[in-house]
Write an enzyme that holds these catalytic residues in place. Structure first.
Site, PDB file in Angstrom:
ATOM      1  N   ALA A   1       0.864  -1.181   0.000  1.00 34.08           N
ATOM      2  CA  ALA A   1       0.000   0.000   0.000  1.00 34.08           C
ATOM      3  C   ALA A   1       0.898   1.227   0.000  1.00 34.08           C
ATOM      4  CB  ALA A   1      -0.900  -0.023   1.224  1.00 34.08           C
TER       5      ALA A   1
ATOM      6  N   GLU B   1       4.694  -5.218   7.134  1.00 35.17           N
ATOM      7  CA  GLU B   1       3.923  -4.165   7.809  1.00 35.17           C
ATOM      8  C   GLU B   1       4.433  -3.868   9.217  1.00 35.17           C
ATOM      9  OE1 GLU B   1       2.568  -6.521   5.929  1.00 35.17           O
ATOM     10  OE2 GLU B   1       0.975  -5.679   4.706  1.00 35.17           O
TER      11      GLU B   1
ATOM     12  N   GLY C   1       0.625  -4.981   0.890  1.00 38.04           N
ATOM     13  CA  GLY C   1      -0.583  -5.011   0.061  1.00 38.04           C
ATOM     14  C   GLY C   1      -0.361  -5.672  -1.294  1.00 38.04           C
TER      15      GLY C   1
ATOM     16  N   GLU D   1      -0.695  -9.220  -0.694  1.00 39.19           N
ATOM     17  CA  GLU D   1      -2.129  -9.450  -0.471  1.00 39.19           C
ATOM     18  C   GLU D   1      -2.912  -9.469  -1.783  1.00 39.19           C
ATOM     19  OE1 GLU D   1      -2.054  -6.216   2.502  1.00 39.19           O
ATOM     20  OE2 GLU D   1      -3.227  -7.574   3.744  1.00 39.19           O
TER      21      GLU D   1
HETATM   22  N1  CAA Z   1       4.605   3.113  -0.776  1.00 39.87           N
HETATM   23  C1  CAA Z   1       4.993   4.258  -1.322  1.00 39.87           C
HETATM   24  N2  CAA Z   1       6.133   4.392  -2.015  1.00 39.87           N
HETATM   25  C2  CAA Z   1       6.908   3.301  -2.139  1.00 39.87           C
HETATM   26  C3  CAA Z   1       6.557   2.059  -1.584  1.00 39.87           C
HETATM   27  C4  CAA Z   1       5.331   1.986  -0.877  1.00 39.87           C
HETATM   28  N3  CAA Z   1       4.884   0.830  -0.357  1.00 39.87           N
HETATM   29  N4  CAA Z   1       7.538   1.170  -1.873  1.00 39.87           N
HETATM   30  C5  CAA Z   1       8.457   1.842  -2.579  1.00 39.87           C
HETATM   31  N5  CAA Z   1       8.088   3.134  -2.754  1.00 39.87           N
HETATM   32  C6  CAA Z   1       8.816   4.199  -3.451  1.00 39.87           C
HETATM   33  C7  CAA Z   1      10.012   4.647  -2.646  1.00 39.87           C
HETATM   34  O1  CAA Z   1       9.626   5.586  -1.669  1.00 39.87           O
HETATM   35  C8  CAA Z   1      10.862   5.262  -3.741  1.00 39.87           C
HETATM   36  O2  CAA Z   1      10.355   6.528  -4.065  1.00 39.87           O
HETATM   37  P1  CAA Z   1      11.394   7.762  -4.338  1.00 39.87           P
HETATM   38  O3  CAA Z   1      12.161   7.325  -5.570  1.00 39.87           O
HETATM   39  O4  CAA Z   1      10.469   8.916  -4.587  1.00 39.87           O
HETATM   40  O5  CAA Z   1      12.254   7.874  -3.127  1.00 39.87           O
HETATM   41  C9  CAA Z   1      10.579   4.357  -4.953  1.00 39.87           C
HETATM   42  O6  CAA Z   1       9.339   3.688  -4.666  1.00 39.87           O
HETATM   43  C10 CAA Z   1      11.634   3.289  -5.161  1.00 39.87           C
HETATM   44  O7  CAA Z   1      11.789   2.579  -3.943  1.00 39.87           O
HETATM   45  P2  CAA Z   1      13.218   2.353  -3.245  1.00 39.87           P
HETATM   46  O8  CAA Z   1      14.138   3.470  -3.577  1.00 39.87           O
HETATM   47  O9  CAA Z   1      12.966   2.110  -1.786  1.00 39.87           O
HETATM   48  O10 CAA Z   1      13.701   1.028  -3.971  1.00 39.87           O
HETATM   49  P3  CAA Z   1      14.715  -0.073  -3.418  1.00 39.87           P
HETATM   50  O11 CAA Z   1      14.992  -0.976  -4.582  1.00 39.87           O
HETATM   51  O12 CAA Z   1      15.854   0.550  -2.701  1.00 39.87           O
HETATM   52  O13 CAA Z   1      13.871  -0.888  -2.322  1.00 39.87           O
HETATM   53  C11 CAA Z   1      11.930  -2.068  -1.482  1.00 39.87           C
HETATM   54  C12 CAA Z   1      12.768  -1.686  -2.722  1.00 39.87           C
HETATM   55  C13 CAA Z   1      12.706  -3.015  -0.581  1.00 39.87           C
HETATM   56  C14 CAA Z   1      10.678  -2.746  -2.022  1.00 39.87           C
HETATM   57  C15 CAA Z   1      11.564  -0.784  -0.695  1.00 39.87           C
HETATM   58  O14 CAA Z   1      11.031   0.174  -1.606  1.00 39.87           O
HETATM   59  C16 CAA Z   1      10.545  -0.994   0.382  1.00 39.87           C
HETATM   60  O15 CAA Z   1      10.876  -1.521   1.438  1.00 39.87           O
HETATM   61  N6  CAA Z   1       9.277  -0.561   0.142  1.00 39.87           N
HETATM   62  C17 CAA Z   1       8.221  -0.618   1.128  1.00 39.87           C
HETATM   63  C18 CAA Z   1       7.692  -2.016   1.281  1.00 39.87           C
HETATM   64  C19 CAA Z   1       6.642  -2.062   2.368  1.00 39.87           C
HETATM   65  O16 CAA Z   1       6.887  -1.766   3.526  1.00 39.87           O
HETATM   66  N7  CAA Z   1       5.398  -2.467   1.981  1.00 39.87           N
HETATM   67  C20 CAA Z   1       4.299  -2.581   2.887  1.00 39.87           C
HETATM   68  C21 CAA Z   1       3.486  -1.318   2.885  1.00 39.87           C
HETATM   69  S1  CAA Z   1       2.262  -1.328   4.170  1.00 39.87           S
HETATM   70  C22 CAA Z   1       0.960  -2.180   3.525  1.00 39.87           C
HETATM   71  O17 CAA Z   1       1.000  -2.687   2.430  1.00 39.87           O
HETATM   72  C23 CAA Z   1      -0.227  -2.226   4.436  1.00 39.87           C
HETATM   73  C24 CAA Z   1      -1.402  -2.951   3.941  1.00 39.87           C
HETATM   74  O18 CAA Z   1      -1.424  -4.192   3.913  1.00 39.87           O
HETATM   75  C25 CAA Z   1      -2.613  -2.252   3.609  1.00 39.87           C
END
Ligand code: CAA
Length: 257
Positions: A65, A133, A110, A113
């Site tokens: 998400a 999460e 998400g 999911e």
């Molecule tokens: N939401 C918003 N933006 C996201 C995102 C997310 N879930 N995942 C990645 N992005 C964005 C980053 O902020 C980044 O944006 P900028 O270039 O503007 O800084 C861009 O996508 C590229 O990401 P990274 O630079 O972080 O890429 P990476 O290759 O270094 O890392 C990754 C990849 C390990 C997937 C890392 O992006 C990450 O950990 N992302 C978050 C994953 C996460 O925590 N997901 C769970 C979200 S909570 C949820 O989903 C709740 C639910 O069930 C409803």
């Protein structure tokens, strides 16, 4: 609807839906859900679409998400965002057409999911799965706490949900989270081949398998068996006659519809 995030192509009875917001690793925001809510019934109503494939553009399937959208949410907004996502993903399960996740890269939070709400999952060897999460001080909001234990067992599910560990495609295969792992270039061709195989089967039988299995797993064994018998019988007023006659006459069946 003017689709900005969901890119759909239809060929040979297969609709391939690509989540395309690669600058945010295809993170799921409100626009995604608005588009999904329009696209699911649209594809459900198209006679030229028998099977759906969902995949992601770039290095992610979906990285979760949208954290940038969630960061400002109040309690009520958070609850509503979760309910909305749950309903949208549930509508994939209720769609009377099979939905295959072709997981090309990160399927996190998400995104995992979304893959769980598809009927089964084919993964690129580069795919990574996880429910991170708890790293953010939240829990899954689109039913991973409910679907994951049903799909891979409580121990495997709690391991992923509590550790936030990202696992590779082979480990996901071992846990039963995905059904097949292929080389990255072979992902969409493999998913399309499987989709075409399903599209060649009796459409009423396919629809009933999905419905009965999906309803049955949410009920008890006896009630599920009753659903099965009822559906089994109903096909004798449908395409079963053609399917069985074709077998006995040693020819391919000609399905209607
Ligand atoms: N939401 C918003 N933006 C996201 C995102 C997310 N879930 N995942 C990645 N992005 C964005 C980053 O902020 C980044 O944006 P900028 O270039 O503007 O800084 C861009 O996508 C590229 O990401 P990274 O630079 O972080 O890429 P990476 O290759 O270094 O890392 C990754 C990849 C390990 C997937 C890392 O992006 C990450 O950990 N992302 C978050 C994953 C996460 O925590 N997901 C769970 C979200 S909570 C949820 O989903 C709740 C639910 O069930 C409803």
């Amino acid at each position: 609807m003017d689709y900005q995030i969901l890119k759909t192509s239809v060929a040979d009875g297969i609709a391939t839906v690509t989540v395309s917001r690669p600058q945010a690793l295809n993170a799921l925001n409100s626009d995604f859900f608005r588009e999904m809510d329009a696209l699911i019934p649209e594809l459900g109503g198209r006679d030229d679409v028998k099977v759906l494939i969902i995949t992601g553009e770039g290095k992610a399937f979906v990285a979760g998400a949208d954290i940038a959208e969630m960061v400002r949410m109040t309690r009520a907004q958070g609850q509503e965002f979760s309910r909305w996502g749950q309903q949208t993903f549930r509508s994939l399960e209720l769609l009377p057409k099979p939905v295959i996740a072709a997981v090309n890269g990160f399927a996190l939070g998400g995104g995992c999911e979304l893959a769980l709400a598809c009927d089964f999952r084919i993964a690129s060897s580069k795919a990574k799965f996880g429910q991170p999460e708890v790293n953010l001080g939240v829990i899954p909001g689109y039913a991973a706490t409910q679907r994951l234990p049903r799909l891979i067992g409580l121990g495997n599910a709690l391991y992923l949900l509590l550790t936030a560990e990202l696992i590779g495609a082979e480990e996901a295969l071992r846990m039963g989270l995905v059904q097949k792992v292929v080389e990255p270039d072979a992902l969409l061709p493999a998913a399309s081949e499987i989709a075409k195989t399903i599209a060649s089967k009796g459409p009423q039988a396919v629809q009933n398998v999905k419905r009965v299995a999906r309803q049955g797993i949410l009920t008890d064994f006896a009630a599920g068996c009753a659903l099965e018998s009822e559906a089994f019988g109903s096909l004798f007023e449908g395409e079963a006659a053609e399917g069985m006659r074709a077998f006995l006459e040693k020819r391919p069946p000609k399905w209607g519809g």
